[in-house]
Design a protein around this motif. Structure first.
Motif, PDB file in Angstrom:
ATOM      1  N   TYR A  31      40.897  40.238  44.046  1.00 26.60           N
ATOM      2  CA  TYR A  31      40.048  39.106  44.382  1.00 26.60           C
ATOM      3  C   TYR A  31      40.773  38.057  45.216  1.00 26.60           C
ATOM      4  N   ASN A  32      40.078  37.568  46.252  1.00 26.85           N
ATOM      5  CA  ASN A  32      40.431  36.283  46.812  1.00 26.85           C
ATOM      6  C   ASN A  32      39.928  35.232  45.832  1.00 26.85           C
ATOM      7  N   THR A  49      40.900  27.794  49.229  1.00 22.28           N
ATOM      8  CA  THR A  49      40.895  29.209  48.912  1.00 22.28           C
ATOM      9  C   THR A  49      42.290  29.792  49.119  1.00 22.28           C
ATOM     10  N   ASP A  51      44.092  33.885  49.466  1.00 21.53           N
ATOM     11  CA  ASP A  51      43.740  35.301  49.539  1.00 21.53           C
ATOM     12  C   ASP A  51      44.402  36.073  48.397  1.00 21.53           C
ATOM     13  N   TRP A  52      44.140  37.359  48.345  1.00 21.61           N
ATOM     14  CA  TRP A  52      44.460  38.171  47.180  1.00 21.61           C
ATOM     15  C   TRP A  52      45.950  38.185  46.836  1.00 21.61           C
ATOM     16  N   SER A  56      47.668  33.677  52.459  1.00 23.23           N
ATOM     17  CA  SER A  56      46.837  32.824  53.297  1.00 23.23           C
ATOM     18  C   SER A  56      46.050  31.840  52.443  1.00 23.23           C
ATOM     19  N   THR A  57      46.065  30.582  52.862  1.00 23.92           N
ATOM     20  CA  THR A  57      45.313  29.541  52.158  1.00 23.92           C
ATOM     21  C   THR A  57      44.491  28.725  53.140  1.00 23.92           C
ATOM     22  N   ASN A  58      43.433  28.125  52.640  1.00 17.45           N
ATOM     23  CA  ASN A  58      42.600  27.228  53.438  1.00 17.45           C
ATOM     24  C   ASN A  58      42.215  26.022  52.590  1.00 17.45           C
ATOM     25  N   GLN A  98      36.286  36.096  44.682  1.00 11.97           N
ATOM     26  CA  GLN A  98      35.550  36.850  45.701  1.00 11.97           C
ATOM     27  C   GLN A  98      36.113  38.261  45.732  1.00 11.97           C
ATOM     28  N   LEU A 100      37.234  41.599  47.014  1.00 12.97           N
ATOM     29  CA  LEU A 100      37.664  41.969  48.364  1.00 12.97           C
ATOM     30  C   LEU A 100      36.568  42.790  49.049  1.00 12.97           C
TER      31      LEU A 100
END
Length: 118
Positions: A31-32, A49, A51-52, A56-58, A98, A100
């Motif tokens: 999951y993200n 967010t 990522d798995w 990566s982050t936002n 989320q 994948l």
């Protein structure tokens, strides 16, 4: 996957809190993950967010430079470190997963209240 957020509370402006999200039931790295919030009287909004694998982050513009998101796949945990808190950060914070390959966050935890006093 089941998600449970914790760590909310009452803090003065300028203070810090760390939210935690514990995941159980499925392989966490499938999951993200993300944090969202619902301010009083407003719609749900995106916060951050990751990522798995944490590569990566936002972040929402409103929290950039103040919040950090991280995860520990070995412990099935995700975190949101919130620094320099402002009264406008007051909200119920939710963690979400989320799957994948899917377009939406499809699993949600219960919220944790964050209140920032001025």
């Amino acid at each position: 996957v089941q998600l449970q957020a914790s760590g909310g509370g009452l803090v003065q402006a300028g203070g810090s809190l760390r939210l935690s999200c514990a995941a159980s039931g499925r392989t966490f790295s499938r999951y993200n993950m993300g944090w969202f919030r619902v301010p009083p009287g407003k719609e749900r909004e995106f916060v951050a967010t990751i990522d798995w694998n944490g590569a990566s982050t936002n972040f929402a513009d409103s929290v950039k430079g103040r919040f950090a998101i991280s995860r520990d796949n070995a412990k099935n945990m995700m975190y949101l470190q919130m620094n320099s808190l402002k009264p406008e950060d007051t909200a119920v914070y939710y963690c979400a997963a989320q799957t994948l390959g899917r377009p939406m966050f499809d699993y949600w935890g219960q919220g944790t209240q964050v209140t920032v006093s001025s």
